[in-house]
Write an enzyme that holds these catalytic residues in place. Structure first.
Site, PDB file in Angstrom:
ATOM      1  N   ASP A  28       0.855  -1.185   0.000  1.00  0.00           N
ATOM      2  CA  ASP A  28       0.000   0.000   0.000  1.00  0.00           C
ATOM      3  C   ASP A  28       0.891   1.234   0.000  1.00  0.00           C
ATOM      4  OD1 ASP A  28      -2.276  -1.515   0.074  1.00  0.00           O
ATOM      5  OD2 ASP A  28      -2.563  -1.345   2.233  1.00  0.00           O
ATOM      6  N   ASP A  86     -13.948  -5.341  -3.876  1.00  0.00           N
ATOM      7  CA  ASP A  86     -13.953  -5.359  -2.412  1.00  0.00           C
ATOM      8  C   ASP A  86     -15.358  -5.730  -1.963  1.00  0.00           C
ATOM      9  OD1 ASP A  86     -11.337  -4.491  -2.506  1.00  0.00           O
ATOM     10  OD2 ASP A  86     -11.845  -2.381  -2.212  1.00  0.00           O
TER      11      ASP A  86
END
Length: 267
Positions: free
Chosen positions: A11, A130
């Site tokens: 990330d 997601d």
């Protein structure tokens, strides 16, 4: 037989790795390019950068990171986060990304997937899904798409959406369980299996890895073609080489040639 891929994920926010990594000899643990070099030397099959920077102004920083990583590393690079247009896809591919992951923009406009796949080829386009389980206990399993880091419900069924974007031209689906992400309790195997059974394109399992057996289960039980993980690699619980050996011992086809540094970070 296609080999199962292991994909570490970093990330990135404002040009820096979030959640850090602990590698011996790493000059700058917050530099995504330095972290990428370690994973390349370790024999990772691919690397995924997810840019969680909120502002559009920081896109130039991401493009620079992608360019420097592509110059320094041999492994394929998938980049996602903030991709909203065909022009965004083009810029990342020109910078050196091999694949571009589209998330929220694909939910808002599934035809963006079709336009990008037509222009650059399906092999370049990944749709990141997601999902959270929304079915009550005892009812048939159902999952809903959430956007903006799992905060915003959409009312869209995850399996139906997976079918749609695969038909639109997505070459691969990155499926993350928001229920499992960060729990280290294993993938949501039912979610992974439901989507892998619903589409003909490869599925990447994501969210919840706590150990090497979870990687095996993602493929053997979840039907995934690739497994994505972060913390177990970043913080030295296991090396990529150890993960590959464990999965191969479980009977999965792995790419064991090439670089395979077994070095891992101190806990």
């Amino acid at each position: 037989m296609l080999k199962t891929r292991i994909i570490p994920c970093l990330d990135v926010k404002d040009g820096r790795v979030v959640k850090g990594v602990r590698f011996e000899g790493l000059r700058d643990a917050g530099d995504p390019v330095e972290a990428a070099k370690v994973y390349d030397a370790a024999g990772a099959d691919e690397l995924c950068f997810l840019d969680i920077t909120a502002s559009r102004e920081a896109r130039g920083t991401l493009l620079d990171i992608v360019s420097r990583t592509a110059e320094a590393c041999f492994m394929p690079l998938t980049v996602g986060g903030g991709v909203r247009t065909v022009e965004d896809v083009r810029a990342l591919l020109l910078a050196g990304a091999d694949k571009v992951a589209i998330n929220t923009a694909a939910v808002k406009d599934p035809d963006l997937v079709a336009r990008a796949a037509e222009k650059f080829g399906a092999q370049c386009i990944v749709v990141a899904i997601d999902a959270k389980r929304v079915s009550p206990p005892g009812a048939p399993a159902a999952w809903e798409i959430f956007t903006h880091g799992g905060r915003d419900p959409t009312g869209i069924d995850a399996v139906a959406f997976a079918r749609l974007v695969a038909e639109k031209g997505a070459g691969e689906l990155l499926v993350t369980s928001m229920d499992k992400d960060g729990t280290r309790s294993g993938y949501d195997l039912a979610l992974t299996r439901a989507i892998s059974d619903a589409v003909t394109v490869p599925v990447i399992a994501s969210g919840g890895v706590g150990g090497l057996d979870d990687l095996v289960a993602g493929v053997a039980e979840g039907g995934a073609s690739a497994v994505l993980a972060a913390s177990i690699f970043h913080f030295g619980q296991a090396s990529v080489a150890e993960a590959k050996a464990h999965m191969a011992a479980a009977g999965l086809a792995m790419r064991l040639d090439g670089p395979a540094s077994s070095a891992r970070a101190p806990l």
